[in-house]
Design a protein around this motif. Structure first.
Motif, PDB file in Angstrom:
ATOM      1  N   THR A 136      -4.890 -44.440 -25.871  1.00  0.00           N
ATOM      2  CA  THR A 136      -4.037 -43.525 -26.632  1.00  0.00           C
ATOM      3  C   THR A 136      -4.801 -43.048 -27.856  1.00  0.00           C
ATOM      4  O   THR A 136      -5.610 -43.795 -28.416  1.00  0.00           O
ATOM      5  CB  THR A 136      -2.727 -44.202 -27.097  1.00  0.00           C
ATOM      6  OG1 THR A 136      -3.066 -45.394 -27.789  1.00  0.00           O
ATOM      7  CG2 THR A 136      -1.827 -44.531 -25.946  1.00  0.00           C
ATOM      8  N   GLU A 138      -4.664 -39.872 -31.282  1.00  0.00           N
ATOM      9  CA  GLU A 138      -3.840 -38.921 -32.023  1.00  0.00           C
ATOM     10  C   GLU A 138      -4.695 -37.770 -32.495  1.00  0.00           C
ATOM     11  O   GLU A 138      -5.852 -37.979 -32.868  1.00  0.00           O
ATOM     12  CB  GLU A 138      -3.278 -39.605 -33.270  1.00  0.00           C
ATOM     13  CG  GLU A 138      -1.832 -39.935 -33.180  1.00  0.00           C
ATOM     14  CD  GLU A 138      -1.306 -40.537 -34.475  1.00  0.00           C
ATOM     15  OE1 GLU A 138      -1.968 -40.407 -35.525  1.00  0.00           O
ATOM     16  OE2 GLU A 138      -0.239 -41.139 -34.422  1.00  0.00           O
ATOM     17  N   HIS A 140      -4.502 -34.743 -35.349  1.00  0.00           N
ATOM     18  CA  HIS A 140      -3.747 -34.177 -36.465  1.00  0.00           C
ATOM     19  C   HIS A 140      -4.086 -32.696 -36.593  1.00  0.00           C
ATOM     20  O   HIS A 140      -5.267 -32.337 -36.639  1.00  0.00           O
ATOM     21  CB  HIS A 140      -4.087 -34.914 -37.766  1.00  0.00           C
ATOM     22  CG  HIS A 140      -3.556 -36.317 -37.782  1.00  0.00           C
ATOM     23  ND1 HIS A 140      -2.490 -36.706 -38.558  1.00  0.00           N
ATOM     24  CD2 HIS A 140      -3.923 -37.414 -37.075  1.00  0.00           C
ATOM     25  CE1 HIS A 140      -2.230 -37.988 -38.341  1.00  0.00           C
ATOM     26  NE2 HIS A 140      -3.097 -38.444 -37.444  1.00  0.00           N
TER      27      HIS A 140
ATOM     28  N   VAL B  86      -3.094 -48.248 -33.299  1.00  0.00           N
ATOM     29  CA  VAL B  86      -3.956 -47.054 -33.188  1.00  0.00           C
ATOM     30  C   VAL B  86      -3.497 -45.975 -34.168  1.00  0.00           C
ATOM     31  O   VAL B  86      -4.291 -45.376 -34.885  1.00  0.00           O
ATOM     32  CB  VAL B  86      -3.941 -46.513 -31.735  1.00  0.00           C
ATOM     33  CG1 VAL B  86      -4.601 -45.143 -31.649  1.00  0.00           C
ATOM     34  CG2 VAL B  86      -4.653 -47.473 -30.804  1.00  0.00           C
ATOM     35  N   VAL B  87      -2.164 -45.778 -34.211  1.00  0.00           N
ATOM     36  CA  VAL B  87      -1.607 -44.754 -35.110  1.00  0.00           C
ATOM     37  C   VAL B  87      -1.946 -45.090 -36.558  1.00  0.00           C
ATOM     38  O   VAL B  87      -2.397 -44.239 -37.330  1.00  0.00           O
ATOM     39  CB  VAL B  87      -0.072 -44.650 -34.910  1.00  0.00           C
ATOM     40  CG1 VAL B  87       0.554 -43.777 -35.974  1.00  0.00           C
ATOM     41  CG2 VAL B  87       0.246 -44.093 -33.526  1.00  0.00           C
ATOM     42  N   ASN B  90      -5.616 -44.585 -37.307  1.00  0.00           N
ATOM     43  CA  ASN B  90      -5.921 -43.159 -37.454  1.00  0.00           C
ATOM     44  C   ASN B  90      -5.465 -42.638 -38.812  1.00  0.00           C
ATOM     45  O   ASN B  90      -6.143 -41.835 -39.429  1.00  0.00           O
ATOM     46  CB  ASN B  90      -5.243 -42.354 -36.339  1.00  0.00           C
ATOM     47  CG  ASN B  90      -5.980 -42.504 -35.032  1.00  0.00           C
ATOM     48  OD1 ASN B  90      -7.172 -42.784 -35.023  1.00  0.00           O
ATOM     49  ND2 ASN B  90      -5.284 -42.346 -33.924  1.00  0.00           N
ATOM     50  N   ILE B  94      -7.920 -41.146 -42.288  1.00  0.00           N
ATOM     51  CA  ILE B  94      -7.839 -39.911 -43.093  1.00  0.00           C
ATOM     52  C   ILE B  94      -8.295 -40.185 -44.517  1.00  0.00           C
ATOM     53  O   ILE B  94      -8.908 -39.338 -45.171  1.00  0.00           O
ATOM     54  CB  ILE B  94      -6.387 -39.372 -43.094  1.00  0.00           C
ATOM     55  CG1 ILE B  94      -5.976 -39.012 -41.673  1.00  0.00           C
ATOM     56  CG2 ILE B  94      -6.230 -38.169 -44.019  1.00  0.00           C
ATOM     57  CD1 ILE B  94      -4.502 -38.701 -41.528  1.00  0.00           C
TER      58      ILE B  94
END
Lengths: 299, 96
Positions: A136, A138, A140, B86-87, B90, B94
């Protein structure tokens, strides 16, 4: 290429019976099976090792050869050839390990050197191909990026994948890229890659499905007398005619000026503009005098 | 439900050399859903990977149905936690 101690891999000694091999394999398989350890590369490596150890030790012929040559496995081929020549001279075929390579396998170089590829497996466990893990990720995006179809390069587990992001993708939407997940085991298929989109809010434009909502500030003079204004949209500048006596909060619907409909080329939602009228500040004396005149006329 | 997405269970069982009663047991434990059309049993294709996994648990790893049910719940939690990780990674990326 190093010698692999298959007995050690399964936690057994050389005298282990076939039943003990089977039990040890099952116990370790339950611990390291890829189905039970999603996205765990260490477990996957361990599972491949115990699978390979079981492949050899559960097969009486392979085990015999492994036990016979042990650390001298590099000379096994020569011994085998000699033995085969002797057998043929005697008018009989001695068997041996002549299985041909059948496609790509996940066995170690040591195993393939000693037994050839494929392994000639016979049991259900040894024939099973395992699908790789699903990954998985993501992405942005700014709202403006989701407005147009574009390509983006994504790095997943060290591999770069160039994907096309269709215009109109939604915040939270997930797309599947088949076969770009983890590698399969025993030549099984690769897993899939699931990409979720996180789309940042725009400072001036709100999105609801395919429709956009934008507040436009009008000066009092244009609101009262009408006129023409130019606004910035995601599609560039758009000219709008403002009707005279436009009230604060008036909504104007611009058909087809909204967000593109996902995977429906040429189809767009609407853009709803809400006028917010700004009262002038820091008036000059002359402006104040003119407003006074207006008030007198009103009274 | 579209019939195109359905897989006949008798074919699945024949291919995997398993008893159809095992699949019935999985249904009774609420682990899969079976669709019946004209007395034939089917599963939706999106359950196929899950069913194959249960077959491996039972026939290769000797895990009984109670164990499969427990593992299934725990795997769902592991997957949810891994996705959350994972989220979060991520998001942290940033600011790095």
């Amino acid at each position: 290429m190093n010698f692999i101690d298959y007995y050690k891999v399964l936690g057994l000694d050389k005298s282990a019976s076939a039943k003990e091999v089977k039990n040890a394999y099952r116990k370790l398989a339950r611990k390291y099976h890829p189905d039970l350890n999603p996205n765990d590369t260490t477990a996957k490596t361990n599972f491949q090792q115990i699978n390979e150890a079981n492949e050899v030790l559960s097969d009486p012929e392979k085990r015999k050869k492994y036990d016979q040559y042990g650390k001298d496995w590099q000379h096994a081929e020569e011994f085998e050839k000699q033995k085969q020549q002797q057998s043929q001279a005697a008018g009989s075929y001695g068997g041996g390990f002549s299985s041909g390579r059948q496609g790509r396998s996940d066995f170690s170089d040591f195993f393939e050197s000693m037994f050839g590829g494929g392994g000639g497996s016979s049991s259900r466990a040894r024939q099973t191909k395992y699908r790789g893990d699903d990954y998985t990720s993501e992405i942005h995006l700014e709202l403006i990026n989701a407005y147009t179809t574009h390509k983006q390069t994504l790095t997943v587990n060290g591999n770069s994948i160039r994907i096309t992001i269709p215009a109109g993708v939604e915040n939270g939407q997930t797309i599947k890229i088949a076969g770009h997940g983890g590698p399969g085991i025993n030549s099984g298929p690769n897993g899939d890659l699931y990409i979720s989109f996180v789309i940042a809010n725009h400072s001036k434009i709100k999105r609801l499905g395919n429709n956009l909502f934008q507040t436009v500030y009008l000066d009092i003079y244009t609101a009262v007398l009408g006129g023409e204004i130019t606004i910035d949209t995601l599609d560039g500048k758009v000219k709008l005619k403002v009707k005279p006596e436009t009230q604060n909060g008036t909504k104007v619907n611009l058909k087809g000026k909204g967000f593109p409909v996902y995977k429906s080329e040429g189809q767009f939602g609407d853009l709803q503009v809400t006028y917010q009228i700004q009262i002038p500040a820091h008036l000059t004396e002359k402006q104040k005098a003119l407003f006074e005149e207006l008030r007198k006329i009103k009274d | 439900m579209q019939i195109d997405n359905l897989i006949a269970l008798d074919e699945f069982c024949a291919k995997h050399e398993i008893e159809i009663s095992f699949v019935d047991s999985l249904q009774q434990y609420g682990l899969i859903e079976i669709t019946t059309i004209e007395n034939a049993w089917f599963i939706d294709s999106n359950q196929l990977l899950q069913l194959e996994k249960f077959v491996r648990f039972y026939y290769e790893l000797d895990i009984n149905l109670e164990g499969i049910e427990t593992i299934s719940h725990l795997l769902q939690r592991v997957n949810a936690l891994q996705n959350e990780l994972v989220v979060l990674k991520n998001r942290l990326g940033i600011y790095e």
